[in-house]
Design a protein around this motif. Structure first.
Motif, PDB file in Angstrom:
ATOM      1  N   HIS A 160     -37.889 -40.255   7.328  1.00  0.00           N
ATOM      2  CA  HIS A 160     -38.251 -39.581   6.078  1.00  0.00           C
ATOM      3  C   HIS A 160     -38.343 -38.072   6.283  1.00  0.00           C
ATOM      4  O   HIS A 160     -37.823 -37.276   5.493  1.00  0.00           O
ATOM      5  N   SER A 161     -38.988 -37.662   7.368  1.00  0.00           N
ATOM      6  CA  SER A 161     -39.142 -36.236   7.645  1.00  0.00           C
ATOM      7  C   SER A 161     -37.819 -35.584   8.010  1.00  0.00           C
ATOM      8  O   SER A 161     -37.537 -34.446   7.601  1.00  0.00           O
ATOM      9  N   ALA A 162     -36.989 -36.280   8.794  1.00  0.00           N
ATOM     10  CA  ALA A 162     -35.686 -35.724   9.172  1.00  0.00           C
ATOM     11  C   ALA A 162     -34.826 -35.459   7.950  1.00  0.00           C
ATOM     12  O   ALA A 162     -34.105 -34.450   7.884  1.00  0.00           O
ATOM     13  N   THR A 163     -34.913 -36.332   6.965  1.00  0.00           N
ATOM     14  CA  THR A 163     -34.144 -36.143   5.723  1.00  0.00           C
ATOM     15  C   THR A 163     -34.556 -34.867   5.016  1.00  0.00           C
ATOM     16  O   THR A 163     -33.718 -34.041   4.631  1.00  0.00           O
ATOM     17  N   HIS A 164     -35.866 -34.675   4.852  1.00  0.00           N
ATOM     18  CA  HIS A 164     -36.352 -33.489   4.135  1.00  0.00           C
ATOM     19  C   HIS A 164     -36.105 -32.208   4.931  1.00  0.00           C
ATOM     20  O   HIS A 164     -35.772 -31.157   4.350  1.00  0.00           O
ATOM     21  N   THR A 165     -36.272 -32.272   6.234  1.00  0.00           N
ATOM     22  CA  THR A 165     -36.067 -31.074   7.056  1.00  0.00           C
ATOM     23  C   THR A 165     -34.611 -30.637   7.032  1.00  0.00           C
ATOM     24  O   THR A 165     -34.310 -29.441   6.895  1.00  0.00           O
ATOM     25  N   SER A 166     -33.701 -31.580   7.139  1.00  0.00           N
ATOM     26  CA  SER A 166     -32.279 -31.225   7.126  1.00  0.00           C
ATOM     27  C   SER A 166     -31.856 -30.686   5.768  1.00  0.00           C
ATOM     28  O   SER A 166     -31.074 -29.725   5.691  1.00  0.00           O
ATOM     29  N   LEU A 167     -32.385 -31.255   4.695  1.00  0.00           N
ATOM     30  CA  LEU A 167     -32.057 -30.754   3.354  1.00  0.00           C
ATOM     31  C   LEU A 167     -32.605 -29.345   3.140  1.00  0.00           C
ATOM     32  O   LEU A 167     -31.961 -28.512   2.494  1.00  0.00           O
ATOM     33  N   THR A 168     -33.777 -29.076   3.689  1.00  0.00           N
ATOM     34  CA  THR A 168     -34.403 -27.759   3.496  1.00  0.00           C
ATOM     35  C   THR A 168     -33.694 -26.676   4.290  1.00  0.00           C
ATOM     36  O   THR A 168     -33.422 -25.577   3.780  1.00  0.00           O
ATOM     37  N   PHE A 169     -33.342 -26.969   5.540  1.00  0.00           N
ATOM     38  CA  PHE A 169     -32.803 -25.926   6.411  1.00  0.00           C
ATOM     39  C   PHE A 169     -31.279 -25.914   6.498  1.00  0.00           C
ATOM     40  O   PHE A 169     -30.711 -25.184   7.304  1.00  0.00           O
TER      41      PHE A 169
END
Length: 322
Positions: A160-169
């Motif tokens: 879940h966190s990897a998805t949001h981090t990759s989308l943000t950065f």
């Protein structure tokens, strides 16, 4: 000056400046001591819970297995944010965070927070089985099942966190560098992107909203069944023990879920002044959890006394169990 760290080859920002919390700049020394005290209590309290659960043979039920995971998550979640807050209160340079450091902090925060969210759901399910289906409970929640459920919460939180981090950065960051918050979180970081962030905001709202709402729905549903089962218990002692255990968990759930609802349902209102709800569930709640579980649970209190004074917490002969 272009940086290529795996997110985008258009990123030119090398560092961000965390603006911190409102009003703390007026009395930085005072707030430094307050947050240092909170952080020290958080680490000490959760460490004692971990040691108690890990060393006491009386606390071998699945509930205490999950409580150990929760204490570890609380200590780590506080560590992701508080040390940087303390550094920012000491010096202006302490507010600076590198681009890579910001990405790591955002990933770790959402990894731990979402894992904790899933863990609360598993803990509610555990209480549901224990109280509503006691005959099935030993079979359904054996040691391997507990380890599997705990592993699933950690793996799902990481994904879940990897998805949001990759989308943000994956977005380019080439202009403003001041993050209007006390740590790198999705909404304030997205405000600094040199591109349209509508899709990111919608995905964030939908994803986090679905996860939080889904987990909270399962938790509330479990406690509706638990409440009905407790009210049908014939003995007052049985009702007391069930209410004592479940009320501690439900109190922690409320403290954890209410602040994020205020934050992520209004992503555009994010600013320095909007940090108060986040302070509560990232800094204050991890400090309160050990006290809530020990004050509301006789078994944990007795085990803690045994840990601190070598068996003096053992109940006297003939005394009723907690």
């Amino acid at each position: 000056m272009v940086m290529d760290i795996g997110y985008t080859n258009r990123t030119v920002v090398k560092h961000f400046l965390l603006e911190g919390l409102m009003y703390t700049g007026e009395h930085p020394s005072l707030f430094f001591l307050i947050f240092l005290l909170i952080y020290s209590i958080t680490l000490t309290g959760n460490l004692f819970i971990l040691l108690t659960v890990g060393s006491d043979p009386h606390l071998r039920s699945p509930m205490y297995h999950f409580l150990g995971h929760l204490s570890f998550l609380d200590a780590c979640l506080s560590t992701v944010t508080v040390p940087k807050v303390l550094a920012g209160l000491l010096t202006q340079g302490g507010k600076v965070i590198s681009f890579q450091g910001c990405a790591v902090q955002l990933y770790c925060f959402h990894f731990l927070a979402s894992t904790e969210c899933f863990l609360y759901t598993v803990m509610a399910y555990d209480r549901y089985l224990a109280i509503c289906q006691p005959l099935r409970y030993p079979v359904a929640m054996h040691r391997r099942a507990c380890a599997t459920l705990a592993g699933i919460t950690w793996a799902t939180g990481a994904l879940h966190s990897a998805t949001h981090t990759s989308l943000t950065f994956r977005l380019p960051y080439c202009g403003p560098r001041r993050v209007a918050y006390f740590f790198c979180d999705i909404p304030p970081v997205l405000k600094l992107a040199c591109a349209d962030t509508t899709v990111n905001e919608l995905v964030t709202l939908a994803n986090i909203g679905v996860v939080a709402a889904g987990c909270l729905t399962l938790i509330v549903t479990s406690y509706v069944f638990i409440l009905a089962a407790v009210l049908r218990m014939r003995t007052a002692e049985g009702r007391r023990r069930a209410f004592s255990t479940c009320s501690a968990h439900f109190t922690v759930v409320l403290l954890y879920y209410l602040p994020p609802v205020c934050i992520y349902l209004q992503p555009r209102s994010r600013g320095v002044g909007a940090g108060a709800p986040a302070v509560f569930y990232t800094i204050v709640t991890p400090m309160l959890n050990p006290f809530i579980y020990t004050l509301r649970n006789r078994e944990v209190k007795r085990a803690l006394r045994r840990l601190l004074c070598g068996g003096c917490g053992e109940p006297l002969a003939g005394s009723p169990p907690g």
